[in-house]
Design an enzyme around this catalytic site. Structure first.
Site, mmCIF file in Angstrom:
data_model
loop_
_atom_site.group_PDB
_atom_site.id
_atom_site.type_symbol
_atom_site.label_atom_id
_atom_site.label_comp_id
_atom_site.label_asym_id
_atom_site.label_seq_id
_atom_site.Cartn_x
_atom_site.Cartn_y
_atom_site.Cartn_z
ATOM 1 N N GLY A 1 0.815 -1.205 0.000
ATOM 2 C CA GLY A 1 0.000 0.000 0.000
ATOM 3 C C GLY A 1 0.852 1.260 0.000
ATOM 4 N N PHE B 1 19.122 -18.083 0.893
ATOM 5 C CA PHE B 1 17.749 -18.334 1.312
ATOM 6 C C PHE B 1 17.212 -19.521 0.535
ATOM 7 C CE2 PHE B 1 14.259 -16.491 3.737
ATOM 8 C CZ PHE B 1 14.962 -15.716 4.642
ATOM 9 N N ASP C 1 -9.400 -9.433 4.936
ATOM 10 C CA ASP C 1 -10.500 -8.473 4.763
ATOM 11 C C ASP C 1 -10.720 -8.079 3.300
ATOM 12 O OD1 ASP C 1 -10.500 -8.588 7.533
ATOM 13 O OD2 ASP C 1 -9.442 -6.694 7.780
ATOM 14 N N GLN D 1 0.787 -21.410 2.025
ATOM 15 C CA GLN D 1 2.102 -21.882 2.469
ATOM 16 C C GLN D 1 2.184 -22.117 3.973
ATOM 17 O OE1 GLN D 1 5.928 -19.302 2.363
ATOM 18 N NE2 GLN D 1 6.173 -20.832 0.777
ATOM 19 N N HIS E 1 4.957 -22.472 6.648
ATOM 20 C CA HIS E 1 6.385 -22.256 6.857
ATOM 21 C C HIS E 1 6.885 -23.344 7.788
ATOM 22 C CE1 HIS E 1 10.156 -20.439 8.004
ATOM 23 N NE2 HIS E 1 9.983 -19.466 7.141
ATOM 24 N N LEU F 1 7.096 -17.083 13.869
ATOM 25 C CA LEU F 1 8.063 -17.514 12.877
ATOM 26 C C LEU F 1 9.504 -17.446 13.366
ATOM 27 C CD1 LEU F 1 7.896 -18.356 9.926
ATOM 28 C CD2 LEU F 1 8.572 -16.039 9.346
ATOM 29 N N GLU G 1 13.625 -18.344 7.974
ATOM 30 C CA GLU G 1 14.467 -19.177 7.137
ATOM 31 C C GLU G 1 15.903 -18.646 7.112
ATOM 32 O OE1 GLU G 1 12.201 -20.118 3.675
ATOM 33 O OE2 GLU G 1 13.995 -20.121 2.443
ATOM 34 N N ARG H 1 10.049 -24.087 0.994
ATOM 35 C CA ARG H 1 9.290 -24.285 2.224
ATOM 36 C C ARG H 1 8.269 -25.418 2.161
ATOM 37 N NH1 ARG H 1 8.358 -17.832 3.407
ATOM 38 N NH2 ARG H 1 10.489 -17.463 4.105
ATOM 39 N N HIS I 1 1.369 -19.571 7.045
ATOM 40 C CA HIS I 1 2.227 -18.412 6.867
ATOM 41 C C HIS I 1 1.827 -17.455 5.753
ATOM 42 C CE1 HIS I 1 5.839 -16.082 7.197
ATOM 43 N NE2 HIS I 1 6.279 -16.423 6.001
ATOM 44 N N GLU J 1 0.166 -9.457 -0.570
ATOM 45 C CA GLU J 1 -0.322 -10.807 -0.273
ATOM 46 C C GLU J 1 -1.781 -11.004 -0.642
ATOM 47 O OE1 GLU J 1 0.632 -12.332 3.625
ATOM 48 O OE2 GLU J 1 -0.515 -14.166 3.302
ATOM 49 N N ARG K 1 5.540 -20.038 -2.645
ATOM 50 C CA ARG K 1 6.391 -18.847 -2.684
ATOM 51 C C ARG K 1 7.765 -19.147 -2.103
ATOM 52 N NH1 ARG K 1 7.895 -15.242 0.963
ATOM 53 N NH2 ARG K 1 6.314 -15.592 2.569
ATOM 54 N N SER L 1 8.206 -12.467 -0.904
ATOM 55 C CA SER L 1 6.992 -11.710 -0.553
ATOM 56 C C SER L 1 7.303 -10.228 -0.490
ATOM 57 C CB SER L 1 6.402 -12.185 0.775
ATOM 58 O OG SER L 1 7.273 -11.890 1.837
ATOM 59 N N LEU L 2 8.444 -9.879 0.123
ATOM 60 C CA LEU L 2 8.807 -8.462 0.177
ATOM 61 C C LEU L 2 9.071 -7.939 -1.232
ATOM 62 C CD1 LEU L 2 11.024 -8.373 3.422
ATOM 63 C CD2 LEU L 2 8.669 -7.596 3.155
#
Lengths: 582, 253
Positions: free
Chosen positions: A17, A115, A216, A235, A237, A247, A250, A281, A352, A383, A394, A399-400
């Site tokens: 956002g 990673f 939402d 997913q 994790h 969490l 990783e 994952r 996750h 997401e 993923r 994700s970032l």
């Protein structure tokens, strides 16, 4: 009724956002958030953000693209993966220019680490691609973006809860939101709306997700006739803190941590010899469940939702643990009373991340069918959206990347459309707030049970029957249970009549959203008679490209329940599907 | 912080205790302001205090009001005064609180309802110190370089989650709600000592005035309660020194 008019309304103040907001310096914009922006769940991301900068060793965006496609078990739309991998590089530099405090190499560049699933030269071995700030990269991204938003004088509506999406003449006209502070309902009339509302991990009993992650935006869109894509791909994790679900990044395995069973064996070496603990994952979570079922969990009970294995960082040494993994080792100390420097940490798979969500095109525009028909003026990113770069699973740190790349693209596309006058205000539907007011009134006048038992039963059944491993019988039972809970929810009662900060009302509305997301998830999972990425069917253990190399679109019936599942082809450009081995 | 009592995972189900939880309630619709109410609730020593609040809300009293989100100490929503100290409800376990627990809203903030306080003034003060990178030089095509030593110089301030625990524990804030508060200075520090930033003098000027750093009386409450372990008072002293010497000591390489 409170009425607002903005060029653009962005719902959600996390990474996607805020990244969209930053692309719109010449528009009037409002960011609506149900929390103060710095509380958004982006801040919980730990390990890093992938970009093929090549600061530590040779790397190329094509390798990143390949890893993303393979990691997603070939359900990834490859045009989207190409954009992701290519634009990640610029987006990371942009964040650095805004002040993001990345860890640094000795020569002052952004430091990078390994990673899961990220490899050199199309799968040869692990590569250092994750740009990071200790184990609090998401926190730094969220803080940096919020700070830059203050600099850019972005207007925030904090503690406003999204209740409805307004559509008229086949275009998006705005949203309706409820002010938590004073109970007033607000209409936001806009030329463009961006949903950046995050995931729905709270549908499962063991989850890494914040209490605010209740789907939402997905549910509001779904109730307005927009399909949800690939919801069965959720997913788990592998390394959540035992029973708490919090969490443990990783990044621990990226720095060299082991996973051990009750024989002290590094069991991942047996399953994925090339990457061992750094396999993607979905694979690691399945291996943990397999170990547990075969009696090699630490307690040896064979019960996959109550047994656990160990994450072991002891051999990394105190200094490396303190420098590279300070937060996650602190979590183990706080919540399990375990000292990770000297003791292994009990972990279990934790719900996750949603690979699926509101379907969009490459510009973040929401599409409503398999022909990719856009709903003009409506965008989604992060997401809550499904573009689809994650496909069936993923990769960590992607994700970032998704937030910054596709949040940015959505913002830029809107800016362009506004500049060329291709977006305008659609007329508001008649009495735009009526659905919201009716729903709230009904919750106050209902005479049924309170929400607690419905929520806990939903979370338990989803964990047990729609988790890491699934079967037709289990999913059918789960589907019937969710339908029963939906029925009970129709009579759910809010005991708190107040209009001042009524968090009970918020929780009940959130539960309704979770149930809708759960319903679409289970329907997609039951229909998909194959195993791919995060969706594993014990009764159909193989991937079936002939029948299921396609995206699911779940449509809701106006009376409730899933009306139809339709399917959309996968975009394949560079990499033909082949067996996924690590 | 309380020292960790030795409990293990095995105690989670077996060692349940009955807690007496006193909560200071404010219910504006009913004209109730700051009235203590007692709840009795079963909990495990490994439960977070947030779990206890949730249990009360979900099984005894749906009107109990508090903020929460991440539930593991990174989002900063649930700072409140627990047994007389500002803490995150999700980062303190029952084992460390005893069987009689009190919870009230943080001091120094207007109360909206029960444990929920108005954070708008807190964020307005944060904004006042220009909490963003100031540097008009055109950036390079790649990253701006920064050595590990330069990065380390401002590391402490980057941990801040803006929960408000420090500011709500500060007697100088209680005495004067105009002063910027420890959280603003921590975040000013994060930029003042960042080698990439060029806004130090603007910020030092803001912090040198009568609502700035000199209202800090080095009481150390802030550092004691910070759930992120930030040595808040030290950072404030760092900023005071930068004002006295006219510029911050940022490593040159």
């Amino acid at each position: 009724m409170a009425y607002h008019k903005f060029d653009v309304v962005i719902v959600g103040s996390g990474g996607a956002g805020l990244m969209a907001a930053m692309q719109l310096p010449n528009a009037s914009i409002a960011v609506i958030s149900k929390v103060y922006p710095t509380r958004s769940h982006t801040g919980a991301a730990q390990g890093g953000v992938a970009a093929a900068l090549g600061n530590q060793e040779e790397d190329h965006w094509q390798w990143h693209m390949y890893d993303t496609v393979k990691g997603g078990d070939y359900l990834v739309d490859q045009d989207a993966a190409e954009v992701l991998a290519q634009e990640a590089i610029d987006a990371v530099y942009e964040l650095e220019h805004w002040g993001l405090p990345f860890n640094r190499t000795d020569d002052g560049r952004i430091d990078q680490r390994r990673f899961g699933g990220h490899t050199r030269n199309f799968g040869e071995g692990p590569v250092r691609r994750s740009c990071y700030a200790a184990d609090r990269t998401g926190h730094m991204i969220l803080q940096t973006m919020y700070q830059t938003a203050i600099k850019n004088q972005v207007r925030f509506f904090n503690e406003f809860f999204l209740t409805d999406l307004l559509i008229s003449d086949g275009r998006c006209a705005g949203v309706v939101a409820y002010s938590i502070r004073d109970g007033e309902v607000h209409t936001f009339h806009a030329k463009a709306v961006v949903f950046a509302t995050g995931g729905y991990g709270r549908a499962w009993s063991i989850t890494s997700n914040a209490l605010a992650c209740t789907g939402d935006g997905m549910a509001v869109a779904y109730r307005r006739g927009i399909p949800l894509e690939d919801m069965e791909f959720y997913q788990f994790h592998p390394t959540g803190i035992y029973r708490v679900g919090v969490l443990l990044s990783e990044a621990a395995r990226g720095e060299g941590a082991y996973l051990l069973n009750n024989e002290g064996e590094r069991f991942m070496q047996r399953y994925t010899p090339t990457l061992a603990e750094l396999a993607p994952r979905d694979i690691v979570s399945r291996c943990i469940v397999t170990e547990i079922r075969e009696g090699r969990g630490i307690a040896g009970t064979g019960e996959d939702t109550t047994d656990y294995v160990y994450l072991d960082v002891r051999h990394l040494g105190e200094q490396k643990i303190r420098e590279k993994l300070p937060d996650i080792t602190d979590f183990a100390r706080t919540y399990l009373r375990i000292e990770p420097i000297t003791e292994p940490v009990p972990i279990q798979p934790t719900a996750h991340y949603a690979m699926g969500g509101i379907p969009t095109d490459l510009e973040g525009q929401v599409i409503v069918d398999e022909n990719r028909t856009p709903l003009v003026g409506f965008y989604a990113a992060g997401e809550c959206a499904c573009v689809s770069v994650h496909g069936a699973n993923r990769l960590g740190t992607n994700s970032l990347v998704d937030l910054i790349v596709f949040g940015r693209r959505a913002g830029k596309h809107i800016a362009k459309q506004l500049a060329t006058n291709d977006l305008d205000f659609a007329p508001l539907p008649k009495d735009p707030e009526s659905a919201t007011r009716d729903a709230i009134e009904r919750l106050h006048s209902n005479t049924g049970e309170t929400e607690g038992p419905i929520r806990e039963e939903m979370r338990t059944v989803m964990m047990k029957l729609c988790g890491v491993m699934r079967t037709a019988a289990g999913l059918k039972e789960c589907q019937a249970k969710i339908a029963e809970l939906q029925e009970r929810y129709r009579n759910v009662r809010v005991t708190d009549p107040s209009t001042t900060f009524n968090t009970e009302l918020m929780e009940v509305l959130e539960l309704g959203n979770l149930l809708d997301c759960a319903e679409a998830t289970v329907a997609g999972a039951l229909a998909r008679e194959e195993s791919r990425g995060g969706h594993f069917r014990e009764d159909f253990p193989d991937r079936d490209d002939a029948n299921f190399l396609k995206h699911t679109l779940a449509y809701r019936d106006d009376e409730g329940g899933v009306k139809a599942l339709r399917y959309k082809p996968v975009t394949i450009t560079e990499f033909q599907p082949k067996e996924r081995k690590y | 912080m309380a020292t960790a009592t030795r409990v293990t995972e095995a105690d989670r189900d077996t060692q349940t205790v009955t807690l007496t939880v006193r909560i200071k309630r404010t219910q504006p619709d009913e004209g109730i302001v700051g009235k203590w109410q007692e709840f009795r609730v079963e909990a495990s020593p490994l439960d977070r205090f947030l779990d206890v609040l949730n249990k009360i809300k979900w099984t005894q009293d749906g009107t109990l009001t508090y903020r929460r989100s991440c539930a593991h100490g990174v989002c900063g929503s649930d700072a409140m005064r627990i047994n007389g100290h500002n803490r995150l409800a999700c980062k303190i376990l029952v084992a460390d609180l005893g069987t009689k627990i009190s919870a009230e809203p943080m001091l120094g903030y207007p109360v909206i309802r029960d444990l929920v306080v108005d954070m708008d003034p807190f964020f307005a003060k944060y904004e006042k110190i220009k909490p963003y990178l100031i540097n008009d030089e055109p950036p390079p095509a790649t990253e701006r370089l920064q050595s590990p030593a330069q990065r380390e110089r401002y590391d402490q301030g980057t941990k801040c989650i803006l929960c408000g625990a420090c500011t709500g524990s500060c007697p100088s804030v209680w005495a004067n709600r105009e002063w910027v508060g420890p959280h603003s200075i921590v975040n000013a520090h994060r930029f003042i000592f960042d080698s990439r930033d060029r806004g130090a003098s603007e910020r030092l000027q803001i912090l040198a005035d009568r609502t700035g750093v000199w209202r800090c009386r080095t009481i150390f409450n802030c550092a004691e309660v910070c759930p992120r372990g930030i040595p808040v008072t030290e950072l404030i002293e760092d900023v005071k020194r930068a004002i006295v010497y006219g510029s911050p000591d940022v490593p040159t390489d």
